[in-house]
Design an enzyme around this catalytic site. Structure first.
Site, short mmCIF file in Angstrom:
data_model
loop_
_atom_site.label_atom_id
_atom_site.label_comp_id
_atom_site.label_asym_id
_atom_site.label_seq_id
_atom_site.Cartn_x
_atom_site.Cartn_y
_atom_site.Cartn_z
N GLY A 1 5.88 -10.10 -7.30
CA GLY A 1 6.74 -10.55 -6.19
C GLY A 1 6.22 -10.07 -4.85
O GLY A 1 6.98 -9.60 -4.01
N ALA A 2 4.90 -10.19 -4.64
CA ALA A 2 4.28 -9.56 -3.46
C ALA A 2 3.82 -10.55 -2.39
O ALA A 2 3.09 -10.17 -1.49
CB ALA A 2 3.11 -8.68 -3.91
N ARG B 1 5.61 -11.73 -0.12
CA ARG B 1 6.27 -11.35 1.13
C ARG B 1 7.04 -10.04 0.93
O ARG B 1 7.03 -9.47 -0.17
CB ARG B 1 7.24 -12.45 1.57
CG ARG B 1 8.42 -12.57 0.63
CD ARG B 1 9.49 -13.50 1.16
NE ARG B 1 10.73 -13.28 0.41
CZ ARG B 1 11.76 -14.10 0.43
NH1 ARG B 1 11.69 -15.20 1.13
NH2 ARG B 1 12.85 -13.82 -0.26
N VAL C 1 7.95 -13.77 -13.61
CA VAL C 1 8.13 -12.51 -14.34
C VAL C 1 9.33 -12.52 -15.29
O VAL C 1 9.45 -11.65 -16.13
CB VAL C 1 8.23 -11.29 -13.37
CG1 VAL C 1 6.95 -11.10 -12.58
CG2 VAL C 1 9.45 -11.39 -12.47
N ASN D 1 7.82 -5.03 -8.83
CA ASN D 1 8.58 -5.11 -7.57
C ASN D 1 9.48 -6.35 -7.48
O ASN D 1 10.50 -6.31 -6.81
CB ASN D 1 7.59 -5.12 -6.39
CG ASN D 1 8.22 -5.56 -5.10
OD1 ASN D 1 8.99 -4.81 -4.48
ND2 ASN D 1 7.94 -6.79 -4.66
N TYR E 1 23.25 -6.95 -10.08
CA TYR E 1 22.07 -6.31 -9.48
C TYR E 1 22.02 -4.81 -9.83
O TYR E 1 20.99 -4.29 -10.24
CB TYR E 1 22.14 -6.52 -7.96
CG TYR E 1 20.96 -5.97 -7.18
CD1 TYR E 1 19.75 -6.64 -7.15
CD2 TYR E 1 21.09 -4.79 -6.43
CE1 TYR E 1 18.68 -6.15 -6.41
CE2 TYR E 1 20.03 -4.30 -5.68
CZ TYR E 1 18.83 -4.99 -5.67
OH TYR E 1 17.77 -4.50 -4.93
#
Ligand code: NAD
Length: 244
Positions: free
Chosen positions: A10-11, A13, A63, A89, A152
């Protein structure tokens, strides 16, 4: 950290991108993972990273999907051989009080934030060499809970349990496994918080300011470095003191 390979999920941004830029400055080659829909942004990030003189590539994978992560791990093995530093991440929010929450707000958050740790780490572990690093991004919501975030917070508490258990399993290979728990950090996620609510939050933070993405990235850099070789199973809070 020169010549080490780091995979950050998740990189394209946000915090993941900042971690990528900080690790690239240390000399790491960077594998940027994100979903296919983020390709354009991810490729821009890759170009920015390359300015640090390191190798970088975007590998699309979801993912939340085991097979997609298996394919990603195979591609990384072919192109980079090993992953010295894995940063889990990628994460999403779908906030709602439990009373109103629907399955479409519960399950995707569990799949992207928690099941991803199994999907990615299970497939990548065999190419993490002895002395490697696994760093999982949790949240203060996983420690203290947060209104409207049962989904979450459950995932972020789960991240901590996963971290501590894996640290016990792979310690004999000198692989350390730690979590970073950010508080309120300037990002697309926190830009959604209404101004009045943010003022209330700032009151509760002993340092009286919102954190910056580099504050989180610097904690990741430390845990990834040789200086942190005897630290494992820990949760490093980067939250201006809001949860101590
Ligand atoms: P962000 O939304 O800016 O970035 C998250 C990235 O993950 C996006 O690029 C997105 O496309 C990617 N992603 C989403 N689903 C994916 C999937 N299925 N497969 C691969 N990639 C996927 O968010 P951020 O603020 O940078 O958050 C990064 C991490 O930090 C998350 O785990 C988040 O929970 C955690 N965190 C953030 C804050 C904060 O204040 N921003 C606080 C605590 C924890």
């Amino acid at each position: 950290m020169k010549g080490k390979n780091a995979l950050i999920t998740g990189a394209a941004r946000g915090l993941g991108k900042e971690m990528a830029l900080v690790l690239a400055k240390e000399g790491c080659n960077i594998i940027i993972n994100d979903i296919e829909a983020m390709k354009e942004e991810a490729l821009k990030t890759v170009e920015e990273i390359k300015k640090a003189g390191v190798n970088s590539e975007f590998i699309a994978a979801d993912v939340s999907d085991f097979e997609s992560c298996k394919k990603m791990a195979e591609e990384i093995k072919g192109k980079f051989e090993k992953v010295d530093i894995l940063v889990n991440n990628a994460g999403i929010t779908k906030d709602r009080t439990l009373k109103k929450m629907v399955p479409d707000e519960w399950y995707p958050v569990i799949n992207v934030n928690l099941n991803s740790l199994f999907n990615v780490t299970r497939n990548v572990l065999e190419i993490i060499p002895d002395g490697g690093r696994v760093i999982n991004i949790s949240s203060v919501a996983g420690i203290s809970g947060n209104f409207g975030q049962t989904n979450y917070a459950a995932t972020k508490a789960g991240v901590i349990g996963f971290t501590k258990s894996l640290a016990k399993e792979v310690g004999k290979r000198k692989i350390t496994v730690n979590a970073v728990a950010p508080g309120f950090i300037k990002s697309a996620m926190t830009d959604k918080i209404p101004v009045e609510m943010l003022a209330n939050v700032l009151e509760l933070i002993p340092l009286k300011e919102i954190g910056q993405p580099e504050d989180v990235a610097n904690a990741v850099k430390f845990l990834a470095s040789d200086d942190a070789k005897y630290i494992s199973g820990m949760v490093v809070r980067v939250d201006g003191g809001i949860t101590f």
